[in-house]
Design an enzyme around this catalytic site. Sequence first.
Site, PDB file in Angstrom:
ATOM      1  N   ASP A 145      -8.105  -5.128  -0.108  1.00 62.95           N
ATOM      2  CA  ASP A 145      -8.612  -5.916  -1.229  1.00 62.95           C
ATOM      3  C   ASP A 145      -8.305  -7.397  -1.096  1.00 62.95           C
ATOM      4  O   ASP A 145      -8.895  -8.218  -1.790  1.00 62.95           O
ATOM      5  CB  ASP A 145      -8.004  -5.397  -2.545  1.00 62.95           C
ATOM      6  CG  ASP A 145      -8.568  -4.041  -2.888  1.00 62.95           C
ATOM      7  OD1 ASP A 145      -9.773  -3.849  -2.688  1.00 62.95           O
ATOM      8  OD2 ASP A 145      -7.804  -3.173  -3.340  1.00 62.95           O
ATOM      9  N   HIS A 149       0.851  -1.189   0.000  1.00 63.22           N
ATOM     10  CA  HIS A 149       0.000   0.000   0.000  1.00 63.22           C
ATOM     11  C   HIS A 149       0.882   1.232   0.000  1.00 63.22           C
ATOM     12  O   HIS A 149       1.936   1.242   0.623  1.00 63.22           O
ATOM     13  CB  HIS A 149      -0.911   0.003   1.240  1.00 63.22           C
ATOM     14  CG  HIS A 149      -2.082   0.906   1.074  1.00 63.22           C
ATOM     15  ND1 HIS A 149      -2.011   2.249   1.321  1.00 63.22           N
ATOM     16  CD2 HIS A 149      -3.335   0.653   0.640  1.00 63.22           C
ATOM     17  CE1 HIS A 149      -3.189   2.788   1.060  1.00 63.22           C
ATOM     18  NE2 HIS A 149      -4.013   1.848   0.642  1.00 63.22           N
TER      19      HIS A 149
HETATM   20  N1  CMC Z   1       4.096  -7.552  -4.989  1.00 68.68           N
HETATM   21  C1  CMC Z   1       5.426  -7.551  -5.159  1.00 68.68           C
HETATM   22  N2  CMC Z   1       6.222  -6.479  -4.965  1.00 68.68           N
HETATM   23  C2  CMC Z   1       5.626  -5.346  -4.597  1.00 68.68           C
HETATM   24  C3  CMC Z   1       4.243  -5.250  -4.405  1.00 68.68           C
HETATM   25  C4  CMC Z   1       3.463  -6.414  -4.619  1.00 68.68           C
HETATM   26  N3  CMC Z   1       2.135  -6.393  -4.456  1.00 68.68           N
HETATM   27  N4  CMC Z   1       3.908  -3.996  -4.042  1.00 68.68           N
HETATM   28  C5  CMC Z   1       5.055  -3.320  -4.010  1.00 68.68           C
HETATM   29  N5  CMC Z   1       6.102  -4.128  -4.342  1.00 68.68           N
HETATM   30  C6  CMC Z   1       7.519  -3.741  -4.344  1.00 68.68           C
HETATM   31  C7  CMC Z   1       7.861  -2.930  -5.585  1.00 68.68           C
HETATM   32  O1  CMC Z   1       8.269  -3.761  -6.642  1.00 68.68           O
HETATM   33  C8  CMC Z   1       8.970  -2.043  -5.045  1.00 68.68           C
HETATM   34  O2  CMC Z   1      10.129  -2.818  -4.966  1.00 68.68           O
HETATM   35  P1  CMC Z   1      11.595  -2.114  -5.219  1.00 68.68           P
HETATM   36  O3  CMC Z   1      11.726  -1.110  -4.128  1.00 68.68           O
HETATM   37  O4  CMC Z   1      12.552  -3.239  -5.144  1.00 68.68           O
HETATM   38  O5  CMC Z   1      11.513  -1.492  -6.587  1.00 68.68           O
HETATM   39  C9  CMC Z   1       8.541  -1.752  -3.605  1.00 68.68           C
HETATM   40  O6  CMC Z   1       7.735  -2.888  -3.226  1.00 68.68           O
HETATM   41  C10 CMC Z   1       7.727  -0.481  -3.439  1.00 68.68           C
HETATM   42  O7  CMC Z   1       6.582  -0.558  -4.307  1.00 68.68           O
HETATM   43  P2  CMC Z   1       6.009   0.645  -5.144  1.00 68.68           P
HETATM   44  O8  CMC Z   1       5.279   0.104  -6.335  1.00 68.68           O
HETATM   45  O9  CMC Z   1       7.062   1.672  -5.358  1.00 68.68           O
HETATM   46  O10 CMC Z   1       4.969   1.245  -4.086  1.00 68.68           O
HETATM   47  P3  CMC Z   1       3.774   2.200  -4.421  1.00 68.68           P
HETATM   48  O11 CMC Z   1       3.474   2.916  -3.177  1.00 68.68           O
HETATM   49  O12 CMC Z   1       4.060   3.007  -5.653  1.00 68.68           O
HETATM   50  O13 CMC Z   1       2.583   1.182  -4.814  1.00 68.68           O
HETATM   51  C11 CMC Z   1       0.745  -0.277  -4.659  1.00 68.68           C
HETATM   52  C12 CMC Z   1       1.592   0.783  -3.942  1.00 68.68           C
HETATM   53  C13 CMC Z   1      -0.502  -0.562  -3.824  1.00 68.68           C
HETATM   54  C14 CMC Z   1       0.286   0.242  -6.042  1.00 68.68           C
HETATM   55  C15 CMC Z   1       1.605  -1.563  -4.838  1.00 68.68           C
HETATM   56  O14 CMC Z   1       1.957  -2.059  -3.559  1.00 68.68           O
HETATM   57  C16 CMC Z   1       0.881  -2.640  -5.648  1.00 68.68           C
HETATM   58  O15 CMC Z   1       0.967  -2.644  -6.876  1.00 68.68           O
HETATM   59  N6  CMC Z   1       0.150  -3.587  -4.970  1.00 68.68           N
HETATM   60  C17 CMC Z   1      -0.641  -4.562  -5.669  1.00 68.68           C
HETATM   61  C18 CMC Z   1      -1.965  -3.948  -6.132  1.00 68.68           C
HETATM   62  C19 CMC Z   1      -2.935  -3.732  -4.981  1.00 68.68           C
HETATM   63  O16 CMC Z   1      -3.135  -4.611  -4.145  1.00 68.68           O
HETATM   64  N7  CMC Z   1      -3.587  -2.554  -4.979  1.00 68.68           N
HETATM   65  C20 CMC Z   1      -4.604  -2.220  -3.981  1.00 68.68           C
HETATM   66  C21 CMC Z   1      -4.189  -1.108  -3.066  1.00 68.68           C
HETATM   67  S1  CMC Z   1      -5.248  -1.010  -1.623  1.00 68.68           S
HETATM   68  C22 CMC Z   1      -6.780  -0.520  -2.213  1.00 68.68           C
HETATM   69  C23 CMC Z   1      -6.787   0.883  -2.647  1.00 68.68           C
HETATM   70  O17 CMC Z   1      -6.727   1.776  -1.785  1.00 68.68           O
HETATM   71  O18 CMC Z   1      -6.887   1.111  -3.860  1.00 68.68           O
END
Ligand code: CMC
Length: 428
Positions: free
Chosen positions: A364, A307
């Site tokens: 989710d 998140h």
């Molecule tokens: N699986 C594997 N690796 C992950 C995941 C995941 N679900 N989420 C983040 N990472 C890794 C990412 O690859 C990165 O690694 P590195 O630092 O080595 O490059 C690190 O963790 C930080 O991730 P980020 O993408 O920079 O973080 P963000 O804040 O931009 O993204 C997120 C947050 C929710 C989009 C992401 O965690 C994600 O894609 N999760 C899966 C989709 C999901 O479940 N979304 C629902 C969010 S909750 C409901 C809502 O409020 O919408």
Amino acid sequence: MTKFAELSIDGKTYQLPVVVGSENEVAVDISNLRAESGIITLDTGYKNTGSTKSAITFLDGEKGILRYRGYPIEGLASKSSFLEVAYLLIYGELPKEDELVKFRQDIKNNQMCHEDTKKIMEGFPSNSHPMGILSSLATSLTAFFPESLDPNRSWDKVKLTIIRLLAKIPTMVAWSYTKQKGLPANYPDNTLKYVDNFLKMMFSQPTAPFEVDPVISDAMEKIFILHADHEQNCSTSTVRFVGSSQASLYASIAAGINALWGPLHGGANQAVIEMLTGIEEDGGDIDKYIAKAKDKDDPFRLMGFGHRVYKNFDPRARILKKNADAILDKLGIQDKMLEIAKKLEEHALEDDYFVERKLYPNVDFYSGIIMNAIGIPTNMFPVMFSIGRLPGWIAQWKEMRENKEPIGRPRQIYVGANERAYVDFKNR
Ligand code: CMC
């Protein structure tokens, strides 16, 4: 007394006012920085940018705290109804009994949709995604109620727009479902409470009597409450942003629905079930999928994990995890999805990759499992999220308009080509 932060660049120092929130969160106000220095701040994805001062929802991602108007989410989920929470978010206080009775009645009186709504739906192919149908139908409200286009109409009239949205969106969601199933659209039943009426519109068929199962109704009510607001997330920021151009509330909500649709936001609940089904069909090898999620060359991510703001745990996921067990138990369902989800969570939380990056299950992860168990088809999950998030979107739009916030218009750092002369076709 206002404190100031100092920014020094090229031998010059600028004083930037420090803003402190009611929970002692601290921000540096850079709104005059460009006028004074020509410098902007750069923060792609707004990871560290406050877009507004808001009095609606407080969220501490490190401590796993979520409160609506000061009330912890745990108490609201166990004691309130969804409409009580909607009133709280939109009007700032828990409603007195007579206020809630009137609010409920006003909504009941507006649950019918114009019959021509069905004609619009007829134009959609039956395999259309319900989010596409819902956002189109939300936009169509601007045509059925064109007075909503006037940005200067009185708050009394805006109140009716708010009631219409809360009343009609569930009808539209249910109709998008019956359309998908090729079944006749059900009309609202004003004798039922909000969630029960919605479930009846979704699942009743002319061939058999329909009784709402209180376990399912209670589960849906909780899911809606837990989704009702989440401060400046992608769809909410979209609603505020679109509304800041003085587009109508209906159009702003339609934009929010589209923003929510993506798999990284509200579409994640659908993606979770698709992922869990894929893992099950592939023999249930959890470690294989954990490895895939960690592999930077593999686009696979653990859906329902991680998140932007929660870096400890998502309090909504905690409540839903507990509820998932109880609901499945009460319904007498042995769910393979829940077993795989729990194993996946266990394995991930023991893995350094997830621990170091503070990746925990989000809302989710378990909401999809509950909705799956109570018979809601996977592609309807994001529209369920929309019903839940609707009061939050409305509250945030209303706050933005009441505070007379300016039109949203970020700046950029241009990194493209410098000025060059036009080249004729033959010379390209
Ligand atoms: N699986 C594997 N690796 C992950 C995941 C995941 N679900 N989420 C983040 N990472 C890794 C990412 O690859 C990165 O690694 P590195 O630092 O080595 O490059 C690190 O963790 C930080 O991730 P980020 O993408 O920079 O973080 P963000 O804040 O931009 O993204 C997120 C947050 C929710 C989009 C992401 O965690 C994600 O894609 N999760 C899966 C989709 C999901 O479940 N979304 C629902 C969010 S909750 C409901 C809502 O409020 O919408």
